[in-house]
Design an enzyme around this catalytic site. Structure first.
Site, mmCIF file in Angstrom:
data_model
loop_
_atom_site.group_PDB
_atom_site.id
_atom_site.type_symbol
_atom_site.label_atom_id
_atom_site.label_comp_id
_atom_site.label_asym_id
_atom_site.label_seq_id
_atom_site.Cartn_x
_atom_site.Cartn_y
_atom_site.Cartn_z
ATOM 1 N N TYR A 39 1.053 -0.295 0.462
ATOM 2 C CA TYR A 39 0.277 -0.596 -0.047
ATOM 3 C C TYR A 39 1.288 1.083 -0.073
ATOM 4 O O TYR A 39 1.801 0.859 0.332
ATOM 5 C CB TYR A 39 -0.721 -0.228 1.308
ATOM 6 C CG TYR A 39 -1.895 1.014 0.871
ATOM 7 C CD1 TYR A 39 -3.209 0.835 0.178
ATOM 8 C CD2 TYR A 39 -2.405 2.093 2.239
ATOM 9 C CE1 TYR A 39 -4.299 1.597 0.145
ATOM 10 C CE2 TYR A 39 -3.554 2.503 1.981
ATOM 11 C CZ TYR A 39 -4.355 2.748 1.023
ATOM 12 O OH TYR A 39 -5.694 3.359 0.477
ATOM 13 N N ASN A 112 -15.473 3.777 3.458
ATOM 14 C CA ASN A 112 -16.031 3.878 2.362
ATOM 15 C C ASN A 112 -17.250 4.477 1.672
ATOM 16 O O ASN A 112 -17.095 5.282 0.548
ATOM 17 C CB ASN A 112 -16.783 2.422 2.506
ATOM 18 C CG ASN A 112 -15.717 1.378 2.048
ATOM 19 O OD1 ASN A 112 -14.513 1.655 1.809
ATOM 20 N ND2 ASN A 112 -15.996 0.398 3.219
ATOM 21 N N ASN A 138 -20.969 -4.636 -4.854
ATOM 22 C CA ASN A 138 -21.047 -4.586 -3.803
ATOM 23 C C ASN A 138 -19.996 -4.754 -2.797
ATOM 24 O O ASN A 138 -20.532 -5.679 -1.782
ATOM 25 C CB ASN A 138 -21.050 -6.537 -3.806
ATOM 26 C CG ASN A 138 -20.174 -7.271 -3.917
ATOM 27 O OD1 ASN A 138 -19.328 -7.015 -4.845
ATOM 28 N ND2 ASN A 138 -19.375 -8.594 -3.777
ATOM 29 N N TYR A 230 -10.422 3.704 -7.753
ATOM 30 C CA TYR A 230 -10.673 3.966 -7.123
ATOM 31 C C TYR A 230 -9.862 3.251 -6.366
ATOM 32 O O TYR A 230 -9.686 2.677 -5.076
ATOM 33 C CB TYR A 230 -11.270 4.288 -6.266
ATOM 34 C CG TYR A 230 -12.984 3.637 -5.778
ATOM 35 C CD1 TYR A 230 -12.952 2.819 -4.328
ATOM 36 C CD2 TYR A 230 -13.689 3.525 -6.886
ATOM 37 C CE1 TYR A 230 -13.749 2.310 -4.888
ATOM 38 C CE2 TYR A 230 -14.714 2.832 -6.839
ATOM 39 C CZ TYR A 230 -15.092 1.848 -5.372
ATOM 40 O OH TYR A 230 -15.346 0.837 -6.023
ATOM 41 N N GLY A 232 -7.973 -1.299 -7.653
ATOM 42 C CA GLY A 232 -7.613 -2.279 -8.528
ATOM 43 C C GLY A 232 -7.506 -3.370 -8.156
ATOM 44 O O GLY A 232 -6.877 -4.114 -8.206
#
Length: 320
Positions: A39, A112, A138, A230, A232
Site C-alpha cells: 500500500y 467507504n 457489492n 479508486y 485495482g
C-alpha cells in the site's frame, strides 16, 4: 502470520491527548495491503493494524476542548491502528461523531462512505435523473454509492462478478436502491441497450477493478464523461481504446481518500459538512452499514482469513 495479539501498556495521557476505548473496527482490503507492504502508506514496525473504527472517549488531557468523556470518535486520517481495545491518541487524530447512530455505521464511516460521497460529488455535476455506472458494486464503497446516489435521485448501474449466489446478491443490492445490477459478461451484450431506454447513459463511471471489466464499462460512458479509478482488484492496468479517447474525449481520473483528507487538512468545513451529510443519511435510514460479520477480537485470525477469501459479501468487524 505477521500477526499476534499482544498486551501493551496504554501510553500516559498528555495535555493534548485523548484516551479512547475502541468499540468496533472493520477489516478492509487496504488494511491487508498495508500489512503486506503493497500500500502507499507503510507504518513503522511494530505497528497496530486497522485504519478505521469507532471508539468512546474515556478521558481527555487538560488542553482538549472539542472532546469529552462519553463522546464517540473515529480516525481523522489513515494509520491510526484501530485494532486494539484502547489507546491514547493526539486530539487532532480524532473526529467526533454523533453517538446516536448505529455502532456499525460509525465504525465503517470514515473510509467507504466518504470515498463514495466524494466521488459522486467532485468529478461530475450530477442532477436527479442522471446515471452512474460502477464495478465491484457489492464492495463497501459500492454499497455506499448505491445508497447515496439513491438519496440524491441518481440512477445506478451496478456491475458485479458472476458467482454461485448471484440472485441473492442482486436482490440485496436492489433492496439498497440499485436501479440495475448486471454481471461483467452482460456489459458486452446487446441487451445493455435496453437499460438505456429508460435512463441516460452515465456521465460518471467508478472503477475499483481494472482490466477488461473497466474497458467494457468505459464503452457505455457518455462522450466527455469521467471514469474515476479508486482501486485495482484485478491487479491489471486500466486499458482504454484510443478511439474512446479521441472520438468520445473521456476523462480518466484517480481518487484516494487519504490524499483528499491531506489536501483538505486546513479546510475543516469540507470535512464536517461531508460527515454531517453522511450522518443525516444514516439517521434517515438512507445509508446503512455494509453487510457485516461481527467477530470478537480474540478470533482475529478467522476474521483476517475470511477477508481474504474471494467473493466476500460480508465485511468482518472486530468487536472489543
Amino acid at each position: 502470520s505477521l500477526f499476534r495479539l499482544k498486551d501493551i501498556e496504554v501510553a500516559e495521557l498528555r495535555d493534548s491527548d485523548v484516551h479512547v476505548k475502541m468499540l468496533a473496527a472493520p477489516i478492509n482490503p487496504a488494511d491487508i495491503n498495508m500489512i503486506q507492504g503493497t500500500y502507499a502508506i507503510l507504518s513503522p514496525l511494530p505497528a497496530v493494524g486497522g485504519n478505521e473504527g469507532v471508539g468512546e472517549v474515556l478521558e481527555v488531557g487538560r488542553r482538549v476542548t472539542a472532546l469529552k468523556p462519553g463522546d464517540w470518535v473515529i480516525p481523522a486520517g489513515a494509520g491510526l491502528g484501530t485494532w486494539r481495545t484502547q489507546g491514547v491518541f493526539p486530539e487532532e487524530m480524532l473526529l467526533k461523531v454523533p453517538s446516536d447512530i448505529p455502532v456499525l455505521c460509525a465504525a465503517t464511516l470514515s473510509v467507504n462512505p466518504c470515498t463514495a460521497y466524494r466521488m459522486l460529488a467532485d468529478f461530475e455535476t450530477l442532477a436527479p435523473g442522471d446515471s452512474v455506472i460502477q464495478n465491484a458494486a457489492n464492495s463497501g464503497v459500492g454499497q455506499a454509492v448505491i445508497q447515496i446516489a439513491k438519496a440524491s435521485g441518481i440512477k445506478t448501474i451496478n456491475v458485479v462478478r458472476d458467482r454461485p449466489d448471484l440472485p441473492k446478491l442482486v436482490e440485496r443490492l436492489m433492496a439498497l436502491g440499485a436501479d440495475h445490477v448486471i454481471t461483467e459478461e452482460m456489459l458486452r451484450k446487446p441487451e445493455m441497450k435496453d437499460i438505456f431506454k429508460s435512463i441516460p447513459k452515465p456521465r460518471l463511471a467508478l472503477n475499483c477493478v481494472g482490466g477488461k471489466s473497466t474497458t467494457e464499462m468505459l464503452r457505455h460512458l457518455q462522450p466527455k464523461g469521467t471514469m474515476v479509478t479508486y482501486g485495482g482488484m484485478a491487479k491489471q492496468p486500466v486499458m482504454v481504446p484510443v478511439s474512446t479517447f479521441i472520438f468520445r474525449d473521456v476523462r480518466l481520473r484517480g481518487f484516494w481518500m487519504t490524499q483528499w483528507k491531506k489536501d483538505h487538512a486546513q479546510d475543516q468545513e469540507s470535512l464536517t459538512s461531508m460527515m454531517d451529510a453522511l450522518c443525516q443519511l444514516i439517521r434517515r435510514g438512507q445509508l446503512t452499514a455494509p453487510a457485516c460479520t461481527e467477530v470478537p477480537l480474540q478470533d482475529y485470525k478467522a476474521a483476517l482469513e475470511a477477508t481474504m477469501k474471494p467473493f466476500t459479501s460480508s465485511k468482518q468487524i472486530l468487536l472489543f
